[in-house]
Design a protein around this motif. Structure first.
Motif, PDB file in Angstrom:
ATOM      1  N   UNK A   1       2.976  -4.928  -8.358  1.00 14.77           N
ATOM      2  CA  UNK A   1       1.794  -4.081  -8.249  1.00 14.77           C
ATOM      3  C   UNK A   1       1.240  -4.069  -6.829  1.00 14.77           C
ATOM      4  N   UNK A   2       1.741  -4.964  -5.993  1.00 17.11           N
ATOM      5  CA  UNK A   2       1.273  -5.032  -4.611  1.00 17.11           C
ATOM      6  C   UNK A   2       2.273  -4.430  -3.623  1.00 17.11           C
ATOM      7  N   UNK A   3       3.572  -4.533  -3.963  1.00 17.09           N
ATOM      8  CA  UNK A   3       4.625  -4.064  -3.064  1.00 17.09           C
ATOM      9  C   UNK A   3       5.512  -3.076  -3.808  1.00 17.09           C
ATOM     10  N   UNK A   4       5.841  -1.962  -3.179  1.00 23.01           N
ATOM     11  CA  UNK A   4       6.739  -0.960  -3.749  1.00 23.01           C
ATOM     12  C   UNK A   4       7.969  -0.823  -2.854  1.00 23.01           C
ATOM     13  N   UNK A   5       9.141  -0.918  -3.468  1.00 25.98           N
ATOM     14  CA  UNK A   5      10.412  -0.753  -2.751  1.00 25.98           C
ATOM     15  C   UNK A   5      10.972   0.618  -3.079  1.00 25.98           C
ATOM     16  N   UNK A   6      11.338   1.359  -2.045  1.00 25.63           N
ATOM     17  CA  UNK A   6      11.882   2.711  -2.233  1.00 25.63           C
ATOM     18  C   UNK A   6      13.047   2.934  -1.284  1.00 25.63           C
TER      19      UNK A   6
END
Length: 382
Positions: A336-341
């Motif tokens: 919920x704090x870090x998004x990997x794309x």
């Protein structure tokens, strides 16, 4: 008993008009994210497919068709690193199928020169003849293959389709063991030195002497070779080791070929690509949690910056170094704090040349081969 029936016609209906205001011809942010990014969750990536259908977003007034002028506007190549043997560059605004086409062409269809025929006059080493020939074939030769022609079964060897090398090494009796390296391969610009044995037609076939394809040429007189002698790319490749009294005498003929015939003709040791990583901090990660995030990443993607006295905040410093190990989103609520794309149309391409041609020339040749393929398809269709 009366049953109360709710009038469904009075219930609110959700339509496209109730969505947040989105300009005509543009997608809502969540759909644009799905169209342009691969979302890497903790278990598996999502939205990996490419939407190729031109009318996929027709109801929103978005034309999803491939247009040449738009492609030319968006496509670009940015060189990140270039050395003598390898190259890293970004291809932006391209479809994965085209990026994979370049990779396959580089591995299998860009021609090089490699040793194909080995004429062994004497081999008393522990390396068998076929193994020795195979090792010689895998030695990369530093020569531009565009200067040579393909050699078919019916062609005779000449200076435009064959390169001749000689290897004659002997370990003296009573001496130490001898390591035979690729620098012992000597280029013979005047052609083969093996004598052409003549067959006696009146003798039995089993007793006929073995014939060699001996030929003469003058490659050293050609301007492209006079100031650039032909030889192996690396001079310290171990071919064999000889004991006292052992000897290797042979002649090796190199011809032009492609990697799809045999891996020895592949011009690259590897050619690969990956999508550009995109790491987004969904909320500010501060103080102890920022230090924890920096320690979680094994490739140092994150860094810490001082925003105020006694206050630290995590930042994304090196997103290209991300290997998608997902360590940063493992643990309680870290997803919920870090998004990997991954960016779907941005590819980090790496080419490692074996030495025949520089990596930038290899990519240029791959583009020409793909162009020829497209022209043949257009010709056949017309």
């Amino acid at each position: 008993m009366q049953q109360k029936v709710e009038n469904k016609s009075t219930m609110p209906r959700v339509s496209a008009l109730d969505m947040p205001d989105v300009p005509r011809g543009q997608l809502p942010p969540h759909l644009e994210l799905q169209r342009t990014r691969v979302l890497c969750a903790s278990d598996a990536p999502t939205h990996t497919e490419n939407i190729q259908y031109s009318g996929a977003y027709a109801s929103m007034g978005v034309d999803n068709s491939l247009q040449l002028d738009q492609f030319c506007k968006n496509f670009r190549v940015e060189v990140i690193r270039l050395t003598e043997d390898d190259m890293e560059f970004d291809m932006i605004g391209i479809d994965p199928s085209l990026a994979n086409a370049f990779r396959r062409i580089l591995i299998a269809e860009v021609p090089t020169m490699a040793i194909e025929k080995v004429l062994i006059a004497n081999n008393t080493s522990v390396v068998q003849d076929e193994v020795l020939a195979h090792r010689l074939g895998l030695i990369p030769i530093k020569i531009d293959p565009r200067l040579f022609e393909y050699m078919s079964e019916n062609d005779t060897p000449n200076e435009k389709n064959t390169i001749v090398f000689k290897l004659h090494v002997q370990c003296k009796r009573g001496g130490p063991r001898l390591t035979v390296k690729s620098d012992e391969l000597k280029w013979l610009p005047n052609g083969s030195e093996l004598l052409l044995a003549t067959e006696n037609p009146n003798s039995n076939s089993s007793s006929r002497p073995k014939t060699y394809t001996s030929f003469s040429c003058s490659q050293d007189s050609l301007p492209e070779f006079s100031n650039n002698p032909i030889g192996p790319k690396h001079h310290d490749i171990i071919i064999a080791k000889l004991g006292p009294g052992q000897e290797i005498e042979l002649e090796a003929h190199a011809v032009k070929g492609m990697g799809k015939t045999h891996a020895k003709w592949s011009p690259v040791s590897t050619a690969w690509y990956r999508m550009l990583p995109e790491i987004v901090l969904l909320e500010e990660v501060e103080n102890e949690m920022a230090e924890e995030l920096v320690k979680k990443c094994p490739v140092n993607v994150f860094d810490i910056e001082d925003v105020a006295k006694g206050k630290k905040r995590a930042t994304v410093a090196r997103p290209r170094a991300c290997t998608l190990c997902r360590e940063c989103i493992r643990g309680e609520d870290w997803d919920k704090r870090v998004a990997l794309r991954r960016v779907k149309d941005h590819f980090i391409f790496t080419i490692e040349s074996t030495g025949g041609l520089p990596p930038e020339v290899l990519f240029t040749e791959a583009v020409k081969i793909l162009e020829d393929k497209c022209e043949r398809v257009i010709t056949e269709l017309s």
